[in-house]
Write a protein that holds these residues in place. Structure first.
Motif, short mmCIF file in Angstrom:
data_model
loop_
_atom_site.label_atom_id
_atom_site.label_comp_id
_atom_site.label_asym_id
_atom_site.label_seq_id
_atom_site.Cartn_x
_atom_site.Cartn_y
_atom_site.Cartn_z
N LEU A 1 38.49 51.77 46.18
CA LEU A 1 37.49 51.16 45.31
C LEU A 1 38.13 50.11 44.41
O LEU A 1 37.55 49.03 44.21
N ASP A 2 39.33 50.38 43.90
CA ASP A 2 40.03 49.38 43.08
C ASP A 2 40.30 48.11 43.89
O ASP A 2 40.13 47.00 43.39
N ALA A 3 40.74 48.30 45.14
CA ALA A 3 41.02 47.15 46.00
C ALA A 3 39.74 46.36 46.28
O ALA A 3 39.75 45.13 46.32
N GLU A 4 38.62 47.09 46.47
CA GLU A 4 37.36 46.41 46.74
C GLU A 4 36.89 45.59 45.55
O GLU A 4 36.46 44.44 45.70
N ILE A 5 37.00 46.16 44.35
CA ILE A 5 36.58 45.43 43.15
C ILE A 5 37.41 44.18 42.97
O ILE A 5 36.89 43.11 42.64
N ASP B 1 33.15 48.31 37.31
CA ASP B 1 34.34 48.86 36.66
C ASP B 1 34.50 48.27 35.26
O ASP B 1 35.43 47.51 35.01
N PRO B 2 33.61 48.61 34.32
CA PRO B 2 33.75 48.05 32.97
C PRO B 2 35.02 48.51 32.26
O PRO B 2 35.59 47.78 31.46
N GLU B 3 35.47 49.74 32.57
CA GLU B 3 36.72 50.21 31.96
C GLU B 3 37.90 49.34 32.36
O GLU B 3 38.80 49.09 31.55
N GLY B 4 37.91 48.88 33.61
CA GLY B 4 38.96 47.99 34.06
C GLY B 4 38.93 46.66 33.32
O GLY B 4 39.97 46.09 33.00
N GLN B 5 37.72 46.16 33.04
CA GLN B 5 37.60 44.93 32.26
C GLN B 5 38.16 45.12 30.86
O GLN B 5 38.91 44.27 30.35
#
Length: 515
Positions: free
Chosen positions: A110-114, A387-391
């Protein structure tokens, strides 16, 4: 009914080959997952850019800058074989056709997809058409070709099949890796950093912004210069055609690539001087605001989170709003007031992104200092993003690189609430403090945010109870603008004021007071 044997029960496998079978099964699984991810990216489902056109509200004004920016954007459908091509049509010729390449060594699929979705959005913002992509998981990037020779050949076949003219890698390539990939694929290869720099070059408008972008591009280019043919030949060191400095000046000379490096270094030094010379003007404006005790609020956050839309909703500024990454590069400062009448400034700053190139952070340091010198940070987050936490993490990483931001109060603003998943909003609210849910487009939560900003701003620290003569109306005006008035009354000697102001204004009021 007899069941099909599992791969591990097949008679063709003996225990010695069991590990190999497991590896092949895992490899097939990884390939299937990678293909599914790329298919979703190409379908543009849940990407970093909102679906549809840019949404504007009444606060956004006429948006003349948007018309100007869109006028020369490359579009699909224009042929290079037109009989009569105007200059504008020439600059709007065929979109660059690109293939995306993603490689992830850690994290989930999922991280790679985002990340790949964001790369697709960056490519579209730069004016490209995304045709296909490859996603690979491996322990470490290959030092030679980044992907490995086998995957590089597979990429070359894909590029030839779809007719792409550019490959964009979701990472930072070394100079030798880029050259090796280009030698195999036979088309231009760029990395994520070069793509972001290209977008910045398209969107910079001010003199300072253009100088900052050029400096960042040159810093990126310098170690990646590639020379061949005449570029590696020596410049004449002696007399040429009867001209020259004559005896004592003959020598091997410098190669063309050495000459290019020297010119780039000279240009970089000149740009640094120009940017340093522009800094005092910004500092003077900031000092004037500090002298008048005007609190400063910075709107910061991830790119395309809706910072400019929020500024317009809060102040009616009418600044450029575009459904694109890095639409805003030149900071905009607007003066506004709290509901109780106190004056403060709101600054719209450049957006951040995951793995923001170091060159850009350094080149835009003078602009980013607007955040470090503020009294409050309004941290805008795209609530509709998967992924708002990643932002939030990526933005705070840039904050740490700027320095001096740690002690500044922060309000986390989840924007685009009208399109957000309620579960995502609830998840962020549990993890963060001072979270406000708003929609700059519909106006939801704007009033509550304005009240929160007013409560978080620093309040005047000195209590005064004075009578100011009518001849000093300027002082009363400043009390209205920058102070908190508890009571005001007009008496025979002048204006009686009781309230709180900053120390400098308090001194002036005490000196002017008639009792």
């Amino acid at each position: 009914m007899p069941q099909d044997p599992s791969p591990f029960e097949s008679s063709s496998l003996d225990p010695e080959n069991l590990d190999e079978a497991v590896w092949e099964n895992d490899a097939r699984s990884e390939r299937d997952i990678a293909h599914d991810v790329v298919a979703r990216v190409l379908a543009r489902a849940g990407t970093a850019l909102d679906e549809g056109d840019t949404r504007h509200s009444a606060h956004d004004g006429d948006q003349f800058d948007l018309e100007e920016r869109s006028a020369l954007r490359r579009v699909v459908g224009l042929s290079t074989e037109l009989e009569d091509v105007t200059e504008v049509e020439y600059r709007k010729l065929r979109l660059e056709r690109v293939v995306l390449v993603g490689l992830y060594t850690k994290g989930t699929t999922l991280d790679a997809e985002i990340s790949l979705r964001e790369l697709a959005a960056l490519a579209e913002t730069a004016g490209s058409e995304v045709l296909d992509g490859i996603l690979q998981r491996r322990g470490t990037p290959d030092p030679g070709t980044y992907l490995g020779s086998g995957k590089a050949r597979e990429l070359a076949e894909l590029v030839a099949r779809v007719g792409a003219d550019t490959v964009i890698v979701d990472g930072e390539l070394g100079a030798s890796q880029r050259r090796a990939l280009e030698d195999i694929i036979k088309v231009k290869v760029i990395d994520r950093t070069a793509l972001i720099l290209d977008i910045f070059a398209q969107h910079a408008k001010s003199r300072e912004g253009k100088a900052q972008v050029e400096l960042a591009q040159l810093e990126y280019l310098l170690p990646r210069l590639r020379g061949w043919g005449e570029s590696m030949s020596r410049q004449a060191g002696g007399q040429v055609g009867g001209a020259g400095a004559g005896m004592g000046s003959r020598g091997p000379g410098e190669t063309k690539i050495e000459l290019d490096r020297r010119r780039i270094r000279n240009r970089m030094a000149k740009l640094r001087r120009e940017i340093a010379a522009m800094k005092p003007a910004r500092d003077t404006k900031r000092a004037a605001r500090n002298k008048n005790a005007i609190p400063a609020v910075s709107i910061a956050g991830y790119t395309n989170a809706g910072k400019s839309s929020l500024l317009n909703a809060l102040t009616g500024a009418g600044v450029l709003v575009e459904n694109a990454l890095f639409a805003t590069l030149d900071p905009t400062v607007r003066r506004t007031t709290t509901p109780d009448g106190r004056v403060y400034t709101l600054a719209d700053t450049v957006g951040f992104v995951r793995n923001l190139p170091t060159q850009l952070v350094e080149a835009f340091r003078s602009t980013l200092e607007e955040v470090a010198d503020s009294d409050l940070i309004v941290h805008v987050v795209d609530g509709s993003h998967p992924d708002p936490e990643g932002q939030i993490s990526a933005v705070r990483t840039v904050f740490s690189e700027i320095g001096g931001v740690e002690d500044i109060p922060e309000l986390v603003v989840l924007n685009k609430a009208d399109m957000a998943d309620p579960e995502v909003i609830a998840r962020v609210q549990r993890r963060e403090i001072n979270v406000y849910v708003v929609s700059a487009h519909t106006g939801q939560g704007i009033r509550e945010l304005l009240e929160a900003i007013a409560d978080a701003l620093p309040r005047p620290g000195v209590f005064v109870d004075v009578v100011v003569p009518y001849s000093r109306g300027d002082l009363i005006s400043r009390v209205h603008e920058h102070g908190e008035i508890e009571a005001i009354e007009h008496v025979a000697e002048g204006t009686s004021v009781r309230g709180r102001v900053d120390a400098d204004l308090a001194t002036e009021l005490q000196a002017a007071s008639v009792r």
